[in-house]
Design a protein around this motif. Structure first.
Motif, PDB file in Angstrom:
ATOM      1  N   HIS A  48      75.640 -37.286 -24.963  1.00 14.26           N
ATOM      2  CA  HIS A  48      74.737 -36.273 -25.510  1.00 14.26           C
ATOM      3  C   HIS A  48      73.430 -36.167 -24.738  1.00 14.26           C
ATOM      4  O   HIS A  48      72.729 -35.180 -24.867  1.00 14.26           O
ATOM      5  N   CYS A  49      73.114 -37.155 -23.908  1.00 16.63           N
ATOM      6  CA  CYS A  49      71.989 -36.981 -22.978  1.00 16.63           C
ATOM      7  C   CYS A  49      72.492 -36.715 -21.554  1.00 16.63           C
ATOM      8  O   CYS A  49      72.015 -35.815 -20.873  1.00 16.63           O
ATOM      9  N   ASN A 109      66.536 -55.554 -28.748  1.00 13.33           N
ATOM     10  CA  ASN A 109      67.657 -55.530 -29.708  1.00 13.33           C
ATOM     11  C   ASN A 109      68.207 -56.918 -30.021  1.00 13.33           C
ATOM     12  O   ASN A 109      69.375 -57.057 -30.366  1.00 13.33           O
ATOM     13  N   THR A 115      71.081 -33.062 -25.895  1.00 12.78           N
ATOM     14  CA  THR A 115      69.750 -33.551 -26.268  1.00 12.78           C
ATOM     15  C   THR A 115      68.821 -33.687 -25.067  1.00 12.78           C
ATOM     16  O   THR A 115      67.651 -34.003 -25.232  1.00 12.78           O
ATOM     17  N   GLU A 175      65.495 -48.158 -30.341  1.00  8.68           N
ATOM     18  CA  GLU A 175      65.781 -49.564 -30.074  1.00  8.68           C
ATOM     19  C   GLU A 175      64.656 -50.416 -30.655  1.00  8.68           C
ATOM     20  O   GLU A 175      63.635 -49.905 -31.099  1.00  8.68           O
ATOM     21  N   LYS A 199      72.216 -45.111 -33.713  1.00  7.34           N
ATOM     22  CA  LYS A 199      72.523 -46.140 -32.724  1.00  7.34           C
ATOM     23  C   LYS A 199      71.409 -47.178 -32.621  1.00  7.34           C
ATOM     24  O   LYS A 199      71.422 -48.029 -31.748  1.00  7.34           O
ATOM     25  N   TYR A 238      63.731 -42.644 -22.590  1.00  8.81           N
ATOM     26  CA  TYR A 238      64.587 -42.568 -23.772  1.00  8.81           C
ATOM     27  C   TYR A 238      65.874 -43.357 -23.627  1.00  8.81           C
ATOM     28  O   TYR A 238      66.727 -43.309 -24.493  1.00  8.81           O
ATOM     29  N   MET A 239      66.024 -44.049 -22.485  1.00  6.63           N
ATOM     30  CA  MET A 239      67.252 -44.839 -22.310  1.00  6.63           C
ATOM     31  C   MET A 239      67.127 -46.083 -23.170  1.00  6.63           C
ATOM     32  O   MET A 239      66.334 -46.964 -22.866  1.00  6.63           O
ATOM     33  N   PRO A 240      67.894 -46.166 -24.282  1.00  8.53           N
ATOM     34  CA  PRO A 240      67.767 -47.338 -25.141  1.00  8.53           C
ATOM     35  C   PRO A 240      68.668 -48.474 -24.672  1.00  8.53           C
ATOM     36  O   PRO A 240      69.510 -48.287 -23.786  1.00  8.53           O
ATOM     37  N   SER A 241      68.489 -49.614 -25.277  1.00  7.16           N
ATOM     38  CA  SER A 241      69.322 -50.762 -24.961  1.00  7.16           C
ATOM     39  C   SER A 241      70.647 -50.648 -25.718  1.00  7.16           C
ATOM     40  O   SER A 241      70.670 -50.316 -26.896  1.00  7.16           O
ATOM     41  N   PHE A 242      71.752 -50.930 -25.016  1.00  8.27           N
ATOM     42  CA  PHE A 242      73.054 -50.998 -25.678  1.00  8.27           C
ATOM     43  C   PHE A 242      73.553 -52.429 -25.646  1.00  8.27           C
ATOM     44  O   PHE A 242      74.675 -52.709 -25.254  1.00  8.27           O
ATOM     45  N   LEU A 243      72.672 -53.334 -26.065  1.00  9.88           N
ATOM     46  CA  LEU A 243      72.981 -54.764 -25.997  1.00  9.88           C
ATOM     47  C   LEU A 243      74.211 -55.121 -26.810  1.00  9.88           C
ATOM     48  O   LEU A 243      74.944 -56.034 -26.464  1.00  9.88           O
ATOM     49  N   LEU A 244      74.420 -54.395 -27.916  1.00 13.94           N
ATOM     50  CA  LEU A 244      75.489 -54.800 -28.828  1.00 13.94           C
ATOM     51  C   LEU A 244      76.875 -54.278 -28.437  1.00 13.94           C
ATOM     52  O   LEU A 244      77.846 -54.567 -29.119  1.00 13.94           O
ATOM     53  N   LYS A 256      81.003 -41.508 -26.599  1.00 15.10           N
ATOM     54  CA  LYS A 256      80.405 -41.887 -27.869  1.00 15.10           C
ATOM     55  C   LYS A 256      78.896 -42.081 -27.734  1.00 15.10           C
ATOM     56  O   LYS A 256      78.130 -41.700 -28.608  1.00 15.10           O
ATOM     57  N   ASN A 257      78.465 -42.710 -26.643  1.00 14.60           N
ATOM     58  CA  ASN A 257      77.077 -43.144 -26.562  1.00 14.60           C
ATOM     59  C   ASN A 257      76.215 -42.412 -25.533  1.00 14.60           C
ATOM     60  O   ASN A 257      75.007 -42.360 -25.695  1.00 14.60           O
TER      61      ASN A 257
END
Lengths: 490, 278
Positions: A173-174, B169, A185, B144, B235, A229-235, A169-170
């Protein structure tokens, strides 16, 4: 007349509607099933070697739609592990009923699957009819319960499957299905997404020789990597994060097995055959030029047949051992990474962040003991002399086409501009300490801790580096400072 | 006779559609088809915005019900007339035209004037609350939200300071008094949207935009990007956590302590590993 026009119009609209429906429904074909892509080095192998390698990897890891949990790897596949216990006194058990004890948290529910891990039925599965948490009794839908002491797992592999779901899901794609950093991507990103398959991760809390810990991966997923481009997946829920950490480790181990086995089999690759052929042609030419009697050049097909025969022999004698030792090597390394002894803890607390400490750090930064300036530049802008050079590829004399540094994945790499206040591996002082102490894995950033610098000195450098974003009077002129760097003692 | 039945059917049908629309609207909040969360706004200004919304909803509802009742009545009445009776045909009524131009115009003018207060408080600096606490700088980037707070007891500065506290976040704000953030973007245009606060503001590259609100409740609320900013837009989610003043200060101290962790913090003189500490 009007009626005729109307009916024609209606027929026309009906056709348009049918055409639209058809267009929509053809857009609804199910997604193609996901596949783990193979390395180029694997597809380059001759047919027999390639299929042996692919069979080994597939047998032990499965496909994305049908995962295999290889027990010898240090992956927490999830599920509840238990043991068949003695029947409680005074209880008459039916053949399909047994008492059990289990480790860790979790609940056994009716309909769950039991996988026997030891005893006569090892590897077989059974379905649970009912389970009682209070009396610790399970009764099976069919079959008989095994002997006391048999170990089993309920819902074995749950965590890996959840990890896959979260990953698909997350991350996919990278990072790609196989964790090869080549998702759809990926091509738009700079820096490129991590390719896990070398088992190398850059930002770790471990010693220079060790792999990444679960904590490291957890932090990267929770807080992201600023400047990339690695974002936070805090949630994500904590259990989702835990699961995806295991899945990423598992993908890394899969990639490592493929890579290491492939490296063992390079003699049986097309590239190797072509090399042999070209060498033979060249030696023939040389012999002719020297007036000697040239040796006949073997044909490609005879070379291939020889390689095939050689591989057959190798497959019968050594291949199984190679797989075994490679798997052991991978398992040991990944197990050791999570050993607390692999984690770097500074021997002394942070040296007080005073102007004196920063000054000491600055001198170390500009000294030839550390040579920080050669890459990060005299003023810390990431523009040192090394970024202007052509560097050789690792393990060869051939140089990269582009100027500047490269990482082990072959991507061009900018030394960090230390004045941005952007810390990819975390901004805690201990993070920066670990970066300097153990280097950054997979990059030319070397380890200084324990050898070049004492822990106090590492802290001085940390204090200096972390003060750079707030220093206003840095001279940006490169010309005079290059001279200064050449004679730091004067 | 058959025509009368068809006419009555359509009279009932169109009335029923209107009744259904009203009924769905009435039960919507109970089924969660209304505003996100518990349906209430959790900021003071958000409540005023909701009041405006409900005012307009009432005006619209009265109009809708009136128009549909009249429509239903006319259809029914027309269908009930004897078939030999000729239909009444009229063309133009000056008085009527004037009425239905002036009444809606008056309503629109009223709404335009009535909402100006809320709009001004939301967007115009001179109408912002006199005292408000700039809590953080929120920087949107693909994909983010990076957040920078001043150290406990210090003021938010426009540029980073050595003792700033950082989160990603996770926007923490105190409750019960007006707070503001400085909204920026690192790359493309984003939009800071907290549906349950009714706060939405574009983040524009090169601009620092102040956004203020006052939390009315303690809780956690979703913060999403409301401007398509790239392939990872979906996201780009975060949370706004509203805390009491004491909790907020305590959290900030703890966050600072974690952020300045040097890996050695001692417990009874022994090294404490990271996982134990957290």
């Amino acid at each position: 007349m009007i009626r005729m026009i109307m009916s024609r119009f209606l027929i026309k609209s009906a056709w348009i509607a049918v055409a639209c429906l058809a267009a929509v429904s053809t857009g609804c074909v199910p997604n193609p099933s996901a596949e783990f892509a193979w390395r180029d080095s694997t597809t380059d192998l001759i047919k027999d070697a390639r299929s042996s390698l692919q069979n080994t990897v597939n047998e032990n890891f499965g496909t994305p739609d049908d995962l295999v949990a290889w027990e010898r790897l240090p992956v927490n596949y999830g599920g509840i592990k238990g043991t068949v216990a003695a029947a409680p006194e005074g209880t008459e058990l039916t053949p399909g009923e047994f008492a059990f004890s289990h480790e860790g948290e979790g609940e056994v529910k009716p309909g769950d699957t039991v996988l026997w891990l030891s005893g006569e039925m090892a590897g077989k599965e059974a379905t649970i009819q009912s389970a009682d948490a209070a009396t610790h009794l399970i009764s099976l839908k069919a079959g008989t319960a095994p002997a006391e002491g048999t170990t089993f797992a309920v819902n074995f592999g749950d965590q890996l499957q959840l990890g896959r779901m979260v990953y698909m899901k997350n991350c996919l794609h990278c990072h790609g299905v196989a964790g090869d950093g080549a998702g759809p991507t990926a091509q738009y990103l700079n820096p490129r997404p991590r390719d896990y398959r070398l088992g190398v991760f850059k930002f770790t809390e471990t010693l220079a020789t060790e792999r990444v810990t679960r904590d490291d991966l957890w932090r990267v997923i929770k807080y992201g990597i600023p400047g990339t481009y690695m974002p936070s997946f805090l949630l994500l829920d904590d259990h989702e994060t835990t699961a995806v950490v295991e899945y990423v480790r598992w993908l890394a181990m899969r990639g490592e097995l493929e890579k290491r086995l492939g490296d063992e089999l390079t003699d049986y690759s097309q590239t190797s055959l072509t090399d042999q052929y070209n060498k033979a042609v060249e030696s023939k030419k040389a012999a002719e030029a020297a007036g000697d009697k040239p040796e006949a050049v073997p044909s490609m097909s005879s070379l291939r047949n020889t390689a095939k025969d050689d591989f057959k022999e190798y497959a019968e004698s050594d291949y199984a051992d190679t797989v075994d030792s490679t798997a052991d090597f991978i398992a040991e390394n990944w197990t050791r990474a999570d050993d607390p002894a692999s984690v770097i803890h500074p021997a002394v607390a942070r040296v007080a962040d005073t102007p004196e400490s920063r000054a000491r750090g600055r001198l170390l930064y500009l000294s030839d003991r550390t040579k920080c300036y050669t890459c990060h530049g005299n003023t810390g802008r990431g523009n040192g002399g090394a970024t202007e050079d052509f560097w050789p590829k690792p393990g060869s004399t051939e140089k990269y086409d582009a100027r500047g540094l490269h990482d082990v994945w072959g991507n061009p790499l900018q030394p960090r501009n230390l004045r941005l206040g952007q810390y990819r591996g975390g901004r805690r002082p201990v993070d920066v300490f670990r970066r300097i102490y153990a280097g950054i894995k997979g990059t030319p950033m070397p380890a200084f801790g324990g050898t070049v610098l004492k822990d106090e000195e590492v802290w001085d450098v940390v204090n200096y580096v972390m003060s750079l974003p707030f220093e206003s009077d840095a001279s940006p002129s490169p010309a005079p400072s290059t001279k200064m760097a050449a004679h730091p003692v004067q | 006779m058959r025509n009368a039945a068809v006419g009555k059917f359509w009279a009932i049908f169109f009335t029923a559609v209107a009744v259904l629309a009203v009924a769905v609207c009435v039960v919507a909040p109970d089924y969660g088809w209304w505003f996100p969360g518990d349906g209430r706004a959790h900021s003071t200004l958000g409540q005023k915005i909701d009041d405006l919304f409900y005012l307009i909803l009432v005006i619209v509802a009265v109009t809708f019900i009136g128009v549909n009742a009249a429509l239903g009545y006319i259809l029914w009445h027309g269908a009930s007339l004897p078939s030999d009776k000729k239909a009444l045909f009229s063309h133009g009524s000056h008085a009527l035209e004037v009425i239905w131009t002036i009444v809606p115009a008056g309503i629109l003018l009223f709404i335009a004037l009535y909402q100006m207060d809320v709009w001004a408080q939301y967007r115009i600096k001179n109408f912002y609350p006199k005292t408000m606490e700039p809590v953080a700088e929120v920087t949107a980037r693909q994909f983010e939200w990076r957040i920078r707070y001043p150290a406990r007891g210090k003021k938010l500065m426009p540029t980073p300071q050595p003792d700033d506290v950082y989160t990603v976040n996770d926007l923490r704000v105190p409750t019960g008094h007006p707070v503001s953030i400085s909204l920026r973007s690192d790359d493309v245009q984003h939009s800071f949207f907290v549906p349950e606060l009714r706060v939405k503001q574009d983040a524009v590259p090169g601009l620092v935009i102040p956004v203020w609100w006052e939390m009315t409740d303690i809780g956690s609320f979703e913060l999403v990007c409301a401007e398509l900013c790239g392939w990872g837009h979906y996201k780009m989610k975060a949370r706004v956590v509203a805390m009491s003043d004491e909790d907020f200060e305590a959290w900030k101290s703890q966050a600072a302590q974690e952020q300045f962790y040097d890996g050695v913090s001692t417990k009874d003189g022994e090294l404490v590993s990271q996982s134990e500490q957290e």
